[in-house]
Write an enzyme that holds these catalytic residues in place. Structure first.
Site, PDB file in Angstrom:
ATOM      1  N   LYS A  73       0.841  -1.195   0.000  1.00  0.00           N
ATOM      2  CA  LYS A  73       0.000   0.000   0.000  1.00  0.00           C
ATOM      3  C   LYS A  73       0.878   1.248   0.000  1.00  0.00           C
ATOM      4  O   LYS A  73       1.882   1.306   0.717  1.00  0.00           O
ATOM      5  CB  LYS A  73      -0.908  -0.028   1.233  1.00  0.00           C
ATOM      6  CG  LYS A  73      -1.929   1.103   1.312  1.00  0.00           C
ATOM      7  CD  LYS A  73      -2.816   0.909   2.544  1.00  0.00           C
ATOM      8  CE  LYS A  73      -3.839   2.005   2.714  1.00  0.00           C
ATOM      9  NZ  LYS A  73      -4.710   1.786   3.901  1.00  0.00           N
ATOM     10  N   SER A 147      -9.431   1.819   3.202  1.00  0.00           N
ATOM     11  CA  SER A 147      -8.617   2.632   2.318  1.00  0.00           C
ATOM     12  C   SER A 147      -7.656   1.806   1.480  1.00  0.00           C
ATOM     13  O   SER A 147      -7.090   2.296   0.498  1.00  0.00           O
ATOM     14  CB  SER A 147      -7.838   3.658   3.147  1.00  0.00           C
ATOM     15  OG  SER A 147      -6.951   3.034   4.065  1.00  0.00           O
ATOM     16  N   SER A 171      -9.636  -0.481   7.480  1.00  0.00           N
ATOM     17  CA  SER A 171      -9.100  -0.498   6.118  1.00  0.00           C
ATOM     18  C   SER A 171      -8.439  -1.809   5.727  1.00  0.00           C
ATOM     19  O   SER A 171      -8.166  -2.032   4.543  1.00  0.00           O
ATOM     20  CB  SER A 171      -8.103   0.652   5.938  1.00  0.00           C
ATOM     21  OG  SER A 171      -8.755   1.897   6.054  1.00  0.00           O
TER      22      SER A 171
END
Length: 597
Positions: A73, A147, A171
């Site tokens: 990420k 997210s 998330s």
């Protein structure tokens, strides 16, 4: 070709595939999938293949993630690639890997690229990024979840078998549900957050996306260790996975407390998941969910929004237009919070943590929907804050209460929308959640991800290692019993249920808490007594034995079949006048009869 981490590593070790071939396959799949919103930056393919080829010079047996492609990420640093947090104006080029990424590389993993996210990790929807919206590979009209949107989609679409996300408010869990994959949210501090762009620094953790629980645990085992460079790191050993416990108490909310926002498909799927747990042998126990809801409201209605503001306050002051409008609206509120409001919220949170601790005192874990429903991208774009908030109904309180979590696929609904559940437990019980979660996931028989990949059969759990000693327990240290926490605190793992040879008598001792004493008698002159075998490291075994009070001691116990193991025995003098309970066949059956009388 192999899809799971376990299959990939096995293929690399037996020579049926090479790390370089596997890495090249990931790049080929990324090109063929052709969704430019999944990755913000890709590593040079030749460089990644060269790193994979170099693994041939290392000892394959020492690399648990040998040649496994991994996506990261883009709020987690990976050397050689920019970190953007999905905000071009914030971007920087780190000089080194985040600690977690460095540990994955040391275990043999190959970083492929940096994935898209809701900007500054603020959101559960995956649509708040200037780099586009990754297409949900399960159903294209659904949000991908955030997210950690790009990481979840990359795993579900089969581009990589493993990806890192982060989790502050859900998330690492909501995207797992929406993409039909596993999402592991570790205990806070178990994995270093050094090299992570914070959302709420006191609550952040790095999460793992994979196709199976075993794969997620392989990554967690590679990353979990204290880090002197991270003040929020904790020295908490990660236990190994164990067999499904003989007694498992799972908490479920009281009737009428769950919220599905009118989505009867999800409500039905949750009910079916509970039926599956019952069939697996779990006892379902109702608890009051309202204090957890109250905790969740603190996250965005309380002072923790100020932590998000701290990260971007300079950018907010100099270039507010560089920040996504929804992210800007949410974080700007953090500037208006007072110190008095902060302390008031901290006091209330401390009280709620006490309520949660009392709830878990009688439970092994709780099981909730990962999210109450699912929304389309069009719906979220039209109502971005309210619908995002709904997705966090069962996730926002978790890190505030210092819980670990494991999001699991539970069903594929008739309308093609995936549904998932999440197991939650107090910090330090990561291995317990994995141990029971892997069995539940396998029992669903669901294909994994979006490509119809069949779940592999559950691999047998390893027996004791060279540094471990098997210990037989027959009484208050059994799983679910009063003293079992002493074993778990030492990192013990359940190996199996077993039974002694018919050479023992079991007595109820007059102790607090109540305990049995098992006495060796002549061969064949006693009863077969049910027990559990737990594995402890040599150091933990020594600590455990040193604390055993008389009249109990550790000796060698003969199991049915003749094998000898270390275990609890009682001094002969202590059973004089004690009740012989051998006919019950074990302490658990005796306790159950006592409770029923």
């Amino acid at each position: 070709m192999p899809e799971t981490v376990a299959a990939i590593v096995a293929a690399h070790r037996n020579g049926s595939a090479s790390p370089a071939e596997t890495v090249a396959r990931s790049y080929r799949r990324i090109r063929e999938h052709n969704d430019g919103a999944i990755f913000i930056a890709l590593r040079d393919e030749g460089e990644a293949i060269a790193e994979a080829e170099a693994l041939a010079k290392q000892d394959a047996a020492s690399l648990p993630l040998l040649g496994v492609p991994v996506a990261v990420k883009d709020n987690i640093d990976a050397a050689g690639l920019p970190t953007t947090a999905a905000c071009p104006a914030f971007a920087y080029r780190p000089g080194q890997d985040a600690t977690a990424v460095a540990r994955l590389r040391a275990a043999g993993a190959i970083v492929i690229g940096k994935t898209n996210l809701d900007q500054f990790a603020t959101g559960l929807v995956g649509v708040r990024s200037p780099y586009g919206i990754p297409v949900n590979p399960i159903r294209g009209d659904l949000v991908p979840g955030g997210s950690s949107s790009g990481s979840a989609v990359a795993v579900a679409a089969g581009l990589v078998p493993l990806a890192l996300g982060t989790d502050t408010a859900g998330s690492g869990r909501v995207p797992a549900m929406l993409n039909n994959i596993v999402g592991l949210k570790p205990s806070l501090g178990l994995v270093s957050t050094s090299g992570v762009v914070p959302a709420c620094r006191t609550l952040d953790c790095i999460s793992v996306f994979s196709l199976t629980v075993d794969d997620a645990m392989a990554a967690l085992q590679a990353m979990a260790a204290p880090d002197a460079g991270d003040p929020f790191s904790r020295n908490r050993p990660l236990a190994g996975m164990t067999s499904f416990p003989g007694k498992l108490r799972l908490g479920i909310p009281r009737k009428g407390q769950l919220i599905f926002f009118g989505d009867w498909h999800s409500e039905q799927a949750y009910g079916e998941a509970l039926q599956r747990w019952s069939a697996l042998g779990a006892e379902l126990v109702e608890f009051d969910l309202e204090p957890f809801y109250e905790t969740a409201r603190l996250l965005y209605e309380g002072p923790w929004v100020a932590e998000r503001y701290l990260v971007i306050r300079n950018l907010l002051a100099s270039s507010p237009e560089a920040i996504h409008p929804v992210t800007r609206e949410i974080t700007a509120a953090g500037a208006r919070l007072s110190a008095a409001e902060t302390f008031s919220a901290l006091y209330r949170l401390q009280a709620l943590r006490g309520v949660a601790a009392r709830t878990f005192a009688d439970l092994d874990a709780i099981v909730l929907p990962t999210a109450p429903t699912a929304y389309s991208t069009a719906q979220v774009l039209a109502n971005p804050i309210e619908l995002n908030s709904r997705l966090g109904t069962y996730t926002n309180f978790v890190n505030l209460l210092d819980l670990c979590g494991l999001a699991l696929p539970a069903a594929m609904r008739a309308d093609g929308i995936p549904f998932g559940i999440t197991l939650l437990a107090p910090a330090g019980k990561d291995a317990l959640l994995a141990s029971i979660g892997r069995v539940f996931h396998a029992d669903t028989g669901l294909a994994v991800g979006a490509k119809g990949v069949t779940q592999p059969e559950l691999a047998p759990l390893p027996a004791t290692t060279d540094d471990e000693i098997a210990l037989a327990v027959v009484g208050a240290h059994l799983s679910g019993m009063a003293l079992n926490g002493e074993l778990q605190a030492l990192g013990a793992r359940l190996l199996e249920e077993s039974v002694t040879a018919p050479d023992y008598r079991l007595y109820a001792l007059d102790t607090t808490p109540p305990k049995p004493g098992m006495l060796r008698v002549d061969a064949g002159a006693g009863s077969a007594i049910k027990l559990e075998l737990w594995a402890l490291s040599a150091a933990s075994f020594g600590k455990f034995v040193a604390a055993i009070p008389p009249p109990l001691s550790i000796g060698t116990i003969r199991l049915a079949g003749g094998r000898g193991v270390k275990g609890f025995l009682v001094e002969p003098a202590a059973v004089s006048g004690a009740r012989d309970i051998s006919a019950f066949g074990g302490w658990r059956a005796f306790v159950a009869r006592q409770a029923a009388e």
